[in-house]
Scaffold this active site. Structure first.
Site, PDB file in Angstrom:
ATOM      1  N   LEU A  76      34.011  34.946  31.615  1.00  0.00           N
ATOM      2  CA  LEU A  76      35.247  34.290  31.183  1.00  0.00           C
ATOM      3  C   LEU A  76      36.100  33.769  32.347  1.00  0.00           C
ATOM      4  O   LEU A  76      37.339  33.846  32.318  1.00  0.00           O
ATOM      5  CB  LEU A  76      36.059  35.245  30.286  1.00  0.00           C
ATOM      6  N   THR A 100      26.356  34.534  22.550  1.00  0.00           N
ATOM      7  CA  THR A 100      25.092  34.956  23.173  1.00  0.00           C
ATOM      8  C   THR A 100      24.662  36.358  22.738  1.00  0.00           C
ATOM      9  O   THR A 100      25.475  37.165  22.294  1.00  0.00           O
ATOM     10  CB  THR A 100      25.215  34.944  24.706  1.00  0.00           C
ATOM     11  N   GLY A 148      23.287  28.187  18.651  1.00  0.00           N
ATOM     12  CA  GLY A 148      22.306  29.134  19.164  1.00  0.00           C
ATOM     13  C   GLY A 148      20.974  28.429  19.256  1.00  0.00           C
ATOM     14  O   GLY A 148      20.301  28.228  18.255  1.00  0.00           O
ATOM     15  N   GLY A 149      20.627  27.985  20.460  1.00  0.00           N
ATOM     16  CA  GLY A 149      19.289  27.467  20.711  1.00  0.00           C
ATOM     17  C   GLY A 149      18.962  26.109  20.149  1.00  0.00           C
ATOM     18  O   GLY A 149      17.795  25.714  20.135  1.00  0.00           O
ATOM     19  N   SER A 186      23.115  25.408  25.745  1.00  0.00           N
ATOM     20  CA  SER A 186      22.064  25.487  26.755  1.00  0.00           C
ATOM     21  C   SER A 186      21.113  24.297  26.777  1.00  0.00           C
ATOM     22  O   SER A 186      20.490  24.027  27.805  1.00  0.00           O
ATOM     23  CB  SER A 186      21.248  26.760  26.538  1.00  0.00           C
ATOM     24  N   CYS A 214      35.739  39.553  24.008  1.00  0.00           N
ATOM     25  CA  CYS A 214      36.476  40.295  25.036  1.00  0.00           C
ATOM     26  C   CYS A 214      36.620  41.776  24.641  1.00  0.00           C
ATOM     27  O   CYS A 214      36.762  42.089  23.471  1.00  0.00           O
ATOM     28  CB  CYS A 214      37.855  39.666  25.138  1.00  0.00           C
TER      29      CYS A 214
END
Ligand SMILES: Cc1cc2nc3c(=O)[nH]c(=O)nc-3n(C[C@H](O)[C@H](O)[C@H](O)COP(=O)(O)OP(=O)(O)OC[C@H]3O[C@@H](n4cnc5c(N)ncnc54)[C@H](O)[C@@H]3O)c2cc1C
Ligand SMILES: Cc1cc2nc3c(=O)[nH]c(=O)nc-3n(C[C@H](O)[C@H](O)[C@H](O)COP(=O)(O)OP(=O)(O)OC[C@H]3O[C@@H](n4cnc5c(N)ncnc54)[C@H](O)[C@@H]3O)c2cc1C
Ligand SMILES: Cc1cc2nc3c(=O)[nH]c(=O)nc-3n(C[C@H](O)[C@H](O)[C@H](O)COP(=O)(O)O)c2cc1C
Ligand SMILES: Cc1cc2nc3c(=O)[nH]c(=O)nc-3n(C[C@H](O)[C@H](O)[C@H](O)COP(=O)(O)O)c2cc1C
Ligand code: FES
Ligand code: FES
Lengths: 310, 288, 310, 288
Positions: free
Chosen positions: C75, C196, C248-249, C271, C133
């Site tokens: 972060l 993640t 996600g992916g 990503s 967090c």
């Protein structure tokens, strides 16, 4: 390859590589074969009280881009009576772990009793408890996600069986160490992590989920960093006293080393057998790599365990 | 497996052509959409997925250019549901899987098909005819319960091969079991037995009889047997559902084609199958 | 490309592709660029109350075998004062989501107030709450793993802000739908899943964890089946009323379709930008593929949503 | 990136040779273990990981056969810790990353190095000498605070290139700032300016001055600037830490080498850096 000898609690196996449950190990012949091809020990498919057909197909699919498998076999198995008998056909030199599933502590006890009644011959290395089954009384929750239920299961089972009890943990949980702690406090002889990660796939032409059961679990290389972290966290919380058996995506000898550095004493291998014309090709690659590493680093497996925490 | 072009996930394609060979056997063909052509060996199979239902192993029945065909006999819920599908319906194809027939020799050939066992052998016949640069004898012995179950009979009669048909009810060709027929045929034909390669597919009890006959002629190493009476789940040798005792070989990847000398060492051959739950059932009790 | 227009609650964007938080979006220029290269909207890096350097490097590593990333950026961000000012430099046509993190409901409110105070110019599409967090008062537990805390955070934040509140869920939890329900019951305008997956890596030569922070999170193609299942489960539990944003992916247009069939209205991309010399190459591939699919299937994005449940 | 041979994860190698070029600059070399040789372009960098500590970007200083070298100047905690390591110590190498210098032309060359900015330019000089099939002029202008900081000076003096040194304290060569030196050099040398390619690396304030001079000579498109004063986290353009305003280009992947005409459009160039927390700091306030 003496340096590969591995101790898990009170049991010793010739090397730290164990066949993961549900991979190849549904029959006495394949279990026997896998052991004779070089593994340190072999785990059976998870066995329940009654026979179960499992989910419709497709139930096991390979995802080449990520060298992984998604499966929803649904605990297909012939039940403890038939499987207990089948086990008798395995030579006694085969180091065998029987994986079990059930949806209540009582049922786990029944399955163990049944296997022992029908299989008088083969000595088992351990029973591995697969806690991924839905809980009988508490709808929708897997038995392995509630520390209380896990404690109760392990306690009951330990009272029944003098054979070591290994508890296999699911990664689909907020804090895996809580379940690990519960299992250990109830007397588990080793922890095994991880089972598959919740997953699914959809076909965009028919617009339907592909797996017969809609939902499934991911295994193979995609989950290696996930399994590794689970073992690291468990070792950090529980220390070196309780044996840990690591699995999830191991496909190279380097992965085995990573798991041992994270805190595992031994590892299980599953999805990595995909694409090998014969399992011994993979097994001997892993064993050779591991051996050279230990020689090169002048370290024993035991000394290597958990070193990443230093 | 992942290196060559191959469907790891079911690829859903519309049925391009469909016709019924007889009232319970459908021939479905599909156009493969890819640029490159897929390598498929006779004896290999695909998993055919009926979306929302189930998935079953079906041998490649024909493959040329980009058209692939399957001959499916309705025997249970999924196979029956598939043969009721019409053109344009989407079916998922996953494969090809398995160890197919070995065609890498110059021998004369006997092909023995029982019932729906002709499915992979049709592809084999065409490959042997088209891809041979040598001239060799090809003898096809096909058996079934009755004339309408002699699938592709008219097509075979037009090919440059010797055909020999038999039916259990005598409605076409030799009247009797295929195993009786084979015994005499082999006795007559095989003057130089090692010059012959034998291919067979059909009910496992029939295959078992053929193995015994081949053994009597010391021909088990010339015999290639395709098993197609078995439960398949993953298709790529990982789940363990299809392993056969006592050798611990998989049908789905080590098979479905095995040499006679290997299958002779398989205790379960012709005796026991394993169902989806992994429990054994005797073959004698079930008939197709 | 009118058919790609996407509605998320009351907001409309030109297409369903949104930049995921923490990817490229740390500066006003990169956010602006990514939007101009074709995305429907862009999300900022998660911003907190105070500046944070994040964890030491290595903190972002690419795993080519599984086309995935493991990260422990921790972060890192300049804090809401500086970032609020920075946002003013973004043209008002850029559809912007500001991601926030905090460790208590009060802190979330402060960050939002601060961003609004310093950024008077740019209108925001939404605030996306990153709940990964650790909780300020309850040591060791992430705020996003406790339904009570999530409910409290969302309630407080909703009282402060008229801008839509999206809640981003972690997959590292026993039952993601419980958190989703809590967020929705407290008034969340949309749910975003997934963040993640807990992961780590160890170097076998130095025998040390590789990430500066030891532990990190996995993203990229390896987690696509995991994120897809999360969206499917959320849609099944919550129905079609609450907008879901899937991530996600995602690396191919087919993945986008899968997420929409599972129940997402829109998706975020992270990503997958790895290995593209320019982001617009990926973006236009995704948009073109998606458009042809919709035309070929004669279906709108809205009609496609959740169809895998039928 | 994943197609070519490349370290995506830090590969930990023992320091093969180490020596100090001056009291705060170490040259570390490593033997790459692989069979094939890695493709590395001058200007590219590796992330050097000090296990258990931190990881920093360091340009390739030399690379031949399987030996790769780095020149590291101790300026902060990690760089100082690395230069204190001795031979056999393990350091992780991740890379090569980034867009290196373009060498694909036949022009004459001016190379301008300030301080540790000589690090990537040493590799460039050798590549230009070794890989050129044409004869061309190579002029190296190297500046530093004092004589001992003129790294590799003796090596350069032996090479078939013109060298021109300057020090701020006058301890060697021209006495003064490199920017003053350059102005006159360029004025004198560049008779046919478009026949010259200019390469430079050094403190960003110096680079900024060089850009201005190049612009005055309308040479910004012939200028290749390597930025090396910036915070890098991922190295492959995904985390956003190194993006520069206002173009939104990354230093780590689009750079660290940029053409002068591109960098001229970067508002932050020579003015602001961004720290690990993403906040901006003015370059003027810090000096190396
Ligand atoms: C490699 C291979 C290739 C094949 N190729 C073809 C082909 O080309 N064409 C073709 O038509 N078929 C082929 N088959 C067979 C085909 O896969 C099956 O007929 C099909 O799976 C049946 O599925 P179903 O759901 O319709 O019926 P199911 O209900 O699955 O069973 C079909 C029959 O098998 C018997 N059976 C199955 N399991 C058990 C059990 N546990 N106990 C007792 N009996 C059992 C039943 O008697 C039933 O009649 C092939 C099989 C294999 C393994
Ligand atoms: C592409 C590239 C190539 C490089 N090549 C080389 C090389 O070949 N050799 C070499 O020696 N160095 C090179 N560097 C520089 C090198 O990476 C840094 O010197 C190193 O990262 C410093 O790390 P540190 O932990 O030692 O010091 P740090 O504490 O990280 O900082 C070093 C200096 O930078 C300044 N600084 C950093 N962040 C801030 C901030 N937020 N506010 C104010 N000041 C700040 C400080 O004044 C300090 O003196 C290169 C950098 C890049 C980007
Ligand atoms: C096809 C298949 C079947 C599985 N069946 C079981 C099972 O019955 N019991 C069990 O505990 N785990 C089962 N698993 C999970 C594996 O034992 C293992 O935990 C998981 O695959 C991760 O290891 P891997 O990545 O090495 O495959 C199965 C996995 C696969 C792929
Ligand atoms: C380098 C990196 C930094 C990230 N930082 C954040 C962040 O600050 N806030 C956040 O909510 N998610 C963050 N994420 C998670 C992504 O937004 C996203 O949830 C995750 O990467 C899955 O999507 P992907 O597979 O498309 O990357 C980060 C991911 C990566 C790889
Ligand atoms: S069907 Fe899975 S191993 Fe053969
Ligand atoms: S350092 Fe991550 S984008 Fe450049």
């Amino acid at each position: 390859m003496k340096i590969l000898k591995t101790t898990i609690g009170n049991v010793e196996i010739r090397n730290p590589l164990i066949l993961a449950s549900g991979i190849l190990g549904s029959t006495y012949s394949s279990l026997k074969r896998l052991f004779h091809e070089g593994l340190g020990a072999v785990t059976t498919k998870s066995i329940g009280f009654k026979p179960r057909k499992g989910y419709p197909n497709p139930s096991v699919l390979y995802l080449p881009e990520i060298h992984s498998i998604i499966n929803a076999v649904g605990l297909a198995n012939p039940g403890c009576v038939k499987f207990g008998k089948e086990l008798q056909k395995i030579d006694s030199d085969v180091k065998l772990i029987v994986s079990l599933y059930a949806s209540s502590p009582e049922e786990f006890v029944s399955v163990i009793d049944c296997i022992r009644r029908y299989n008088k011959k083969t000595e088992l290395l351990a029973f591995e408890l697969n806690l991924s089954c839905p809980h009988a009384k508490r709808l929708g929750i897997a038995v392995g996600t509630d520390p209380e239920i896990v404690r109760e299961i392990v306690k009951k089972v330990k009272r029944t069986s003098r054979i070591p009890i290994w508890v296999k943990l699911t990664p689909n949980i907020t804090d895996i160490t809580k379940i690990g702690e519960a299992a250990v406090s109830a007397g588990a002889n080793a922890l095994v992590a991880i089972n598959t990660v919740k997953a699914m796939l959809i076909d965009i032409r028919t617009k339907k989920p592909i797996l017969g059961n809609i939902r499934g679990g991911l295994s193979g290389q995609a989950i290696k960093p996930v399994g590794l972290r689970a073992i690291y966290d468990l070792y950090e919380t529980l220390g070196s006293k309780i044996p840990l058996i690591g699995l999830g995506g191991i496909s190279k000898w380097e992965d085995v080393v990573e798991y041992i550095l994270a805190g595992a004493c031994a590892v299980e291998i599953g999805s990595a057998f995909t694409n090998y014309s014969s399992p011994n090709i993979l097994i001997s690659k892993l064993l050779k790599g591991l051996e050279s590493y230990l020689i090169h680093e002048e370290v024993s497996l035991e000394e290597l365990r958990g070193v990443a925490h230093e | 497996m992942s290196e060559t072009y191959h469907y790891n996930l079911p690829v859903c394609l519309p049925i391009f052509r469909k016709y019924m060979e007889n009232e319970k056997t459908a021939i479905l063909s599909f156009l493969l959409p890819e640029e490159k052509s897929m390598k498929v060996v006779p004896g290999q199979y695909f998993m055919l997925w009926l979306p929302g239902d189930d998935e079953i192993p079906i041998a490649v029945n024909h493959y040329q250019k980009k058209t692939i065909s399957f001959a499916i006999c309705g025997v249970g819920p999924t196979s029956n549901a598939i043969i009721q599908k019409e053109e344009k319906c989407l079916i998922g194809l996953r494969g090809p899987f398995g160890n197919g027939f070995n065609l890498d020799h110059n021998k004369n050939v006997v092909i023995i098909a029982g019932g729906i066992g002709i499915a992979p052998l049709r592809f084999l016949v065409h490959q042997l005819i088209n891809n041979s640069f040598i001239s060799r004898k090809i003898i096809l012995i096909q058996g079934a319960r009755t004339k309408t179950e002699l699938l592709f009979r008219e097509e075979f009669e037009k090919l440059p091969i010797s055909t020999d048909f038999c039916t259990e009810d005598g409605s076409y060709g030799f009247h009797g079991l295929i195993s009786e027929k084979i015994e005499t045929t082999l006795d007559n034909l095989l003057d130089k037995p090692l010059n012959w390669e034998i291919y067979t597919c059909g009910p496992e009890l029939m295959l078992k009889k053929i193995l015994v006959i081949a053994q009597e002629h010391s021909l088990e190493r010339n015999l290639q047997i395709c098993l197609a009476d078995r439960y398949i789940r993953c298709g790529f040798g990982i789940c363990g559902s299809c392993f056969i005792d006592d050798l611990g070989l998989s049908i789905c990847q080590d098979g479905p084609v095995f040499r006679g000398d290997v299958i002779a060492r398989v205790d379960d051959f012709g005796k026991f199958g394993r169902g989806a739950d992994g429990s054994k059932y005797p073959f004698a009790n079930i008939g197709k």
